[in-house]
Motif scaffolding. Sequence first.
Motif, PDB file in Angstrom:
ATOM      1  N   ASP A   1       0.847  -1.186   0.000  1.00 47.34           N
ATOM      2  CA  ASP A   1       0.000   0.000   0.000  1.00 47.34           C
ATOM      3  C   ASP A   1       0.887   1.242   0.000  1.00 47.34           C
ATOM      4  N   LEU A   2       0.285   2.361  -0.338  1.00 47.06           N
ATOM      5  CA  LEU A   2       0.967   3.639  -0.168  1.00 47.06           C
ATOM      6  C   LEU A   2       1.022   3.953   1.322  1.00 47.06           C
ATOM      7  N   THR A   3       2.181   4.375   1.807  1.00 45.50           N
ATOM      8  CA  THR A   3       2.358   4.674   3.228  1.00 45.50           C
ATOM      9  C   THR A   3       2.601   6.162   3.408  1.00 45.50           C
TER      10      THR A   3
ATOM     11  N   MET B   1       6.403  13.551   6.246  1.00 49.32           N
ATOM     12  CA  MET B   1       6.264  13.498   4.799  1.00 49.32           C
ATOM     13  C   MET B   1       4.866  13.989   4.417  1.00 49.32           C
ATOM     14  N   ALA B   2       4.446  13.670   3.211  1.00 41.97           N
ATOM     15  CA  ALA B   2       3.122  14.093   2.750  1.00 41.97           C
ATOM     16  C   ALA B   2       2.033  13.324   3.496  1.00 41.97           C
ATOM     17  N   THR B   3       0.943  14.000   3.758  1.00 40.01           N
ATOM     18  CA  THR B   3      -0.206  13.362   4.387  1.00 40.01           C
ATOM     19  C   THR B   3      -1.133  12.786   3.323  1.00 40.01           C
ATOM     20  N   ARG B   4      -2.059  11.956   3.756  1.00 39.18           N
ATOM     21  CA  ARG B   4      -2.979  11.347   2.805  1.00 39.18           C
ATOM     22  C   ARG B   4      -3.896  12.383   2.173  1.00 39.18           C
ATOM     23  N   SER B   5      -4.201  13.437   2.915  1.00 40.20           N
ATOM     24  CA  SER B   5      -5.068  14.484   2.365  1.00 40.20           C
ATOM     25  C   SER B   5      -4.412  15.241   1.220  1.00 40.20           C
TER      26      SER B   5
END
Length: 414
Positions: free
Chosen positions: A234-236, A241-245
């Motif tokens: 999965d993408l972590t 780092m970058a957030t999921r939003s």
Amino acid sequence: MAPATTSPAESRRLVGSRRRTEAPRRMLSPSPSPPPKKLRPMAEILAEARYAVVELDNYSNIICEQCGSGERPDELLLCDKCDRGFHMKCLRPIVARVPIGSWLCPNCSGQRRVRSFSQKKIIDFFKIQKCNVVEEKCASSQVFSRTQVTSMMEELAFSRPKEKAAAEEPAASSLQLKPVDARKRRRRSASLVLQKKRRRLLPFIPSEDPVQRLKQMGTLASALTALQMEFSDDLTYMPGMATRSANLAKFEEGGMQVLSKEDTETLEHCRAMSKRGECPPLVVVYDSCEGFTVEADGPIKDMTFITEYCGDVDFLSNREHDDCDSMMTLLLATNPSKSLVICPDKRGNIARFINGINNHTPESKKKQNCKCVRYSVNDECRVFLVATRDIAKGERLYYDYNGYEHEYPTHHFV
């Protein structure tokens, strides 16, 4: 009866008598001398000692330790420990671009021993879920997937002659029209060709033999362990780092194609198979020239979903000075500060080991048998690797690293 009091002289005699009647104290023998220390070899001391980068006054006499040539100085890498030179193309595996920061040659860095995994360790490594239903139901789900793939292939084969006939019919009828009408007809037929039925993604077909599947997963586990990586399908999104939003397809410059409902079902079906340990028929092998690479351990049909490109999601601005050779573009935003990349340097899956082609040679371009495609899935950006033609067993997988941006140096690729 002893007197209640004694004179000092008598007390001294009593003490003296007590001292004489006590057992003599044993004299302690001198401690033996410690055994002589064994001197460690100088090579062992130097191997463990910290090193410092020392700049030389003149590098004109540096040559490559492999080919013995000092030509192409812009491609010579100097080891920061032994100060010997190596051409990027002469190293095994080759180095695609100049590393950022200190660099050690293969002799000074040391070769990591490739671990082998037992069945239990493989199951734990990939966190394979055990079936909660009876074995017959698990087997029937695999048979259903094969039936589904067969029906998809028949549907594609049946639709291709219709598409071909539909494309040829306007051209044949246009011969009876006037030149102006023919040009208009050709313009309309061109738009019809672009709107033809899109080909569906096919789910991969795992190997039937469970022992063979364990062997395939074992090669991936060994490769990930050799690079000190964790498995992630999965993408972590890690802290700092970058957030999921931040991973929103609406930020893509020019828009992003949306994964259809049918292909989304195919994706979920493949993910469910992977969680059960039914992986795609692929093995990771080590090549002295290319490093770790991926081979097909069974036939793979055209348009088959191979894997998703996974790893840590980070902003491109945070990775401008990163020399990781496996970063993948995830989002090309109108605002460059919002562009995202996938970095499989700590976590990743088998996509990390699929190599790229050399964009500068026709022979290398012919080796391409899969492509990298970006989709919007539930409004999030995702990257998939899909077969572009039929792949035979034993064939290595290659795709174009510069599918979206022509910035990756591939002229050293074989």
